[in-house]
Design an enzyme around this catalytic site. Structure first.
Site, PDB file in Angstrom:
ATOM      1  CG  HIS A  98      -0.393   0.220   2.586  1.00 14.39           C
ATOM      2  ND1 HIS A  98       0.295   1.216   2.880  1.00 14.39           N
ATOM      3  CD2 HIS A  98      -0.047  -0.887   3.619  1.00 14.39           C
ATOM      4  CE1 HIS A  98       0.726   1.017   4.234  1.00 14.39           C
ATOM      5  NE2 HIS A  98       0.692  -0.255   4.549  1.00 14.39           N
ATOM      6  CB  CYS A 114       2.054  -3.326   5.595  1.00 15.15           C
ATOM      7  SG  CYS A 114       0.340  -3.865   5.960  1.00 15.15           S
TER       8      CYS A 114
END
Length: 143
Positions: A98, A114
């Site tokens: 992301h 992440c």
């Protein structure tokens, strides 16, 4: 007769899930934890090599290979104070590729696990994943 047998054998291999089938990934993100980069292959062409931030000390970005599971364009973290996670491509539980607003940290470990990208690159990857279909997206994370 030989041609018919060959065709039947080829169809059998394709239906059995042979790697030459049409279900092969058309969008691949190769993430290197050691270089903090993500190399993106679209239909066998390298379209980008981008800086990322993966897990900081005390956190983990799992290594392995996954298909993309779901997309969320304007995602907010439910674990980290609604932190913005634009253009999220989720691949392993709560792990995603992301965008980040902490672009100055790209190129070094800084995330909770992440794979963070510059928002412009995250938008490109997100749109390609949406167009190609989740079953055609593979995320590979290596040391």
């Amino acid at each position: 007769m030989r041609h018919i047998l060959f065709s039947f054998g080829l169809v059998t291999l394709l239906l059995a899930g042979n790697p030459i089938s049409a279900s092969a990934a058309t969008l691949i993100a190769n993430v290197s934890l050691s270089t903090q980069t993500m190399t993106v292959h679209h239909r066998s062409n390298v379209i980008g090599r981008w800086k990322v931030s993966t897990a900081r000390s005390g956190k983990v970005t799992p290594t392995g290979s996954w298909k993309a599971k779901w997309l969320s364009k304007n995602h907010k973290s439910s674990r980290y104070n609604n932190a913005p996670m634009p253009y999220s491509v989720f691949y392993n539980g709560n792990y995603a590729v992301h965008g980040t607003n902490q672009t100055s940290k790209l190129g070094r470990p800084a995330s909770a696990g992440c794979i963070r990208l510059h928002p412009k690159n995250a938008a490109i990857f997100f749109e390609l994943a949406r167009r190609e279909g989740l079953n055609n997206v593979k995320i590979i994370v290596r040391r």
